[in-house]
Scaffold this active site. Structure first.
Site, PDB file in Angstrom:
ATOM      1  N   LYS A 154       0.893  -1.160   0.000  1.00  0.00           N
ATOM      2  CA  LYS A 154       0.000   0.000   0.000  1.00  0.00           C
ATOM      3  C   LYS A 154       0.934   1.212   0.000  1.00  0.00           C
ATOM      4  CE  LYS A 154      -4.144   1.834   2.228  1.00  0.00           C
ATOM      5  NZ  LYS A 154      -4.912   2.108   1.008  1.00  0.00           N
TER       6      LYS A 154
HETATM    7  N1  PMP Z   1      -7.459  -1.437  -3.279  1.00  0.00           N
HETATM    8  C1  PMP Z   1      -6.958  -0.208  -3.065  1.00  0.00           C
HETATM    9  C2  PMP Z   1      -6.223   0.464  -4.185  1.00  0.00           C
HETATM   10  C3  PMP Z   1      -7.125   0.423  -1.830  1.00  0.00           C
HETATM   11  O1  PMP Z   1      -6.630   1.656  -1.624  1.00  0.00           O
HETATM   12  C4  PMP Z   1      -7.841  -0.231  -0.814  1.00  0.00           C
HETATM   13  C5  PMP Z   1      -8.035   0.445   0.516  1.00  0.00           C
HETATM   14  N2  PMP Z   1      -6.941   0.205   1.369  1.00  0.00           N
HETATM   15  C6  PMP Z   1      -8.353  -1.506  -1.069  1.00  0.00           C
HETATM   16  C7  PMP Z   1      -8.146  -2.084  -2.312  1.00  0.00           C
HETATM   17  C8  PMP Z   1      -9.112  -2.269  -0.012  1.00  0.00           C
HETATM   18  O2  PMP Z   1      -8.250  -2.622   1.043  1.00  0.00           O
HETATM   19  P1  PMP Z   1      -8.769  -2.791   2.522  1.00  0.00           P
HETATM   20  O3  PMP Z   1     -10.003  -3.622   2.466  1.00  0.00           O
HETATM   21  O4  PMP Z   1      -7.645  -3.506   3.201  1.00  0.00           O
HETATM   22  O5  PMP Z   1      -9.015  -1.438   3.072  1.00  0.00           O
END
Ligand code: PMP
Length: 286
Positions: A154
Site C-alpha cells: 500500500k
Molecule cells: N485497493 C486499493 C487500491 C485500496 O486503496 C484499498 C483500501 N486500502 C483496497 C483495495 C481495499 O483494502 P482494505 O479492504 O484492506 O481497506
C-alpha cells in the site's frame, strides 16, 4: 466547497513516538518520501473506539515498508499500541486512522538507503466514503504488472494513477473508476476491491496485481459463512454485462453497492449485497 483543511484542525497526531499538536505535525519540503514516493500508509476504521482488524493493518504497513526496501523502526505490537493511544487521545467513537511511514530528509538523491524512516498516525472522523449505488467509469489508466511495481504494497506512488482515474470519473459525473489491470482484466476501484454476482454466486478478480484488501478477505469469509460460493478468477470487461449485482469493499468504502459501470446498470443493492452489507456492519461493531 467549504471544508476544514487537514492541516488546520484541533487534536494531536502521533509522530515518531510523540503526540504532537495537530497543526505542528509537519515535514520539511525536502523529504525523500514526498519527492520520490518512498512512502507507505494504511487506512483503518474504528467503531465504538475499537479499530477493526488493527493488527492486520499494522502488519500490512510493516510489509509495505519492506516491499519498498525499508524497515519501520517500530514493531507491529508497538504500532498497534500507538494507534490505540491516538484513537483514545482524539476521543471519537467512530472514525478513520491513517498511519503513514516515509523516508526522511538526510539524502535527496534517488538513493536514500540510510534516510530515517518516520512514522506518523493521525485519526479523524470520516463518514461514508462512497454513496450507495456508486457510478463507476472504466479508467484509461491500468494497474501495473508485478514486474513494474511492488503491487502488494500500500505504497503512496501507486495512488498517482488512482487520483488521475478518480478525477476523470468525477469530471464525467461518476463517483469512482473501474480500473483494469495491465492485461485488460477487471482489477478494482481506486481504493476498493470489486465483487460481481451472477446466479447466486459471487465472482471477484484474483488479487495478483492489486491489494488483496482486508475487507475483501473479511467479506469472502462472511459470504462463505452464509453458504454463498465465492469464485476468484479472471474477469474481463466483456463479462460485466452478465452480472446482476456488483459491490465494492474497502476499509473506507466498507461494502458499497454499485449502481452503474459505464452504460451497464445493476440492482443497488441486490439481495446478496444487502445481506453482506448487514453482516459487515454487524461484524465491525461486534
Ligand atoms: N485497493 C486499493 C487500491 C485500496 O486503496 C484499498 C483500501 N486500502 C483496497 C483495495 C481495499 O483494502 P482494505 O479492504 O484492506 O481497506
Amino acid at each position: 466547497m467549504a471544508m476544514l483543511p487537514y492541516d488546520d484542525r484541533d487534536g494531536v497526531i502521533w509522530v515518531n513516538g510523540v503526540m504532537v499538536p495537530w497543526r505542528e505535525a509537519k515535514v520539511h519540503v525536502l523529504t525523500h518520501g514526498l519527492h520520490y514516493g518512498s512512502c507507505v500508509f494504511e487506512g483503518e476504521r474504528f467503531y465504538n473506539g475499537r479499530v477493526f482488524k488493527l493488527t492486520e493493518h499494522s502488519e500490512r504497513l510493516v510489509k509495505s515498508g519492506q516491499l519498498l526496501g525499508f524497515t519501520i523502526p517500530y514493531s507491529v505490537a508497538e504500532i498497534d499500541e500507538a494507534t490505540r493511544e491516538t484513537v483514545a487521545a482524539m476521543g471519537f467513537a467512530d472514525g478513520y486512522v491513517r498511519p503513514v511511514a516515509w523516508r526522511g530528509s538526510e539524502l535527496m538523491g534517488v538513493a536514500a538507503q540510510f534516510n530515517r524512516i518516520n512514522l506518523a498516525i493521525a485519526v479523524w472522523e470520516w463518514g461514508k466514503y462512497l454513496p450507495d449505488g456508486v457510478r463507476l467509469e472504466t479508467s484509461r489508466w491500468r494497474r501495473p504488472s508485478p514486474e513494474c511495481a511492488p503491487v502488494a504494497a500500500k505504497a503512496a506512488g501507486l495512488y498517482m494513477i488512482c487520483t488521475l482515474s478518480k478525477h476523470s470519473a468525477e469530471q464525467n459525473g461518476c463517483n469512482d473508476s473501474l480500473m483494469l489491470d495491465y492485461r485488460g482484466q477487471v482489477a478494482e476501484a481506486t481504493g476498493a476491491n470489486i465483487f460481481l454476482i451472477k446466479d447466486g454466486r459471487i465472482h471477484t478478480p484474483t488479487p495478483d496485481c492489486f491489494l488483496d484488501g482486508i475487507t475483501r478477505r473479511t467479506v469472502i469469509e462472511l459470504a462463505r459463512k452464509r453458504g454463498i460460493e465465492v469464485i476468484e478468477r479472471a474477469i474481463w470487461p466483456k463479462d460485466l454485462k452478465d452480472f446482476s449485482e456488483v459491490f465494492l469493499t474497502g476499509t473506507a468504502a466498507e461494502v458499497t453497492p454499485v449502481g452503474r459501470i459505464d452504460d451497464l446498470e445493476y440492482a443497488s443493492p441486490g439481495p446478496i449485497t444487502a445481506a453482506l452489507m448487514a453482516d459487515y456492519s454487524a461484524l465491525v461493531r461486534s
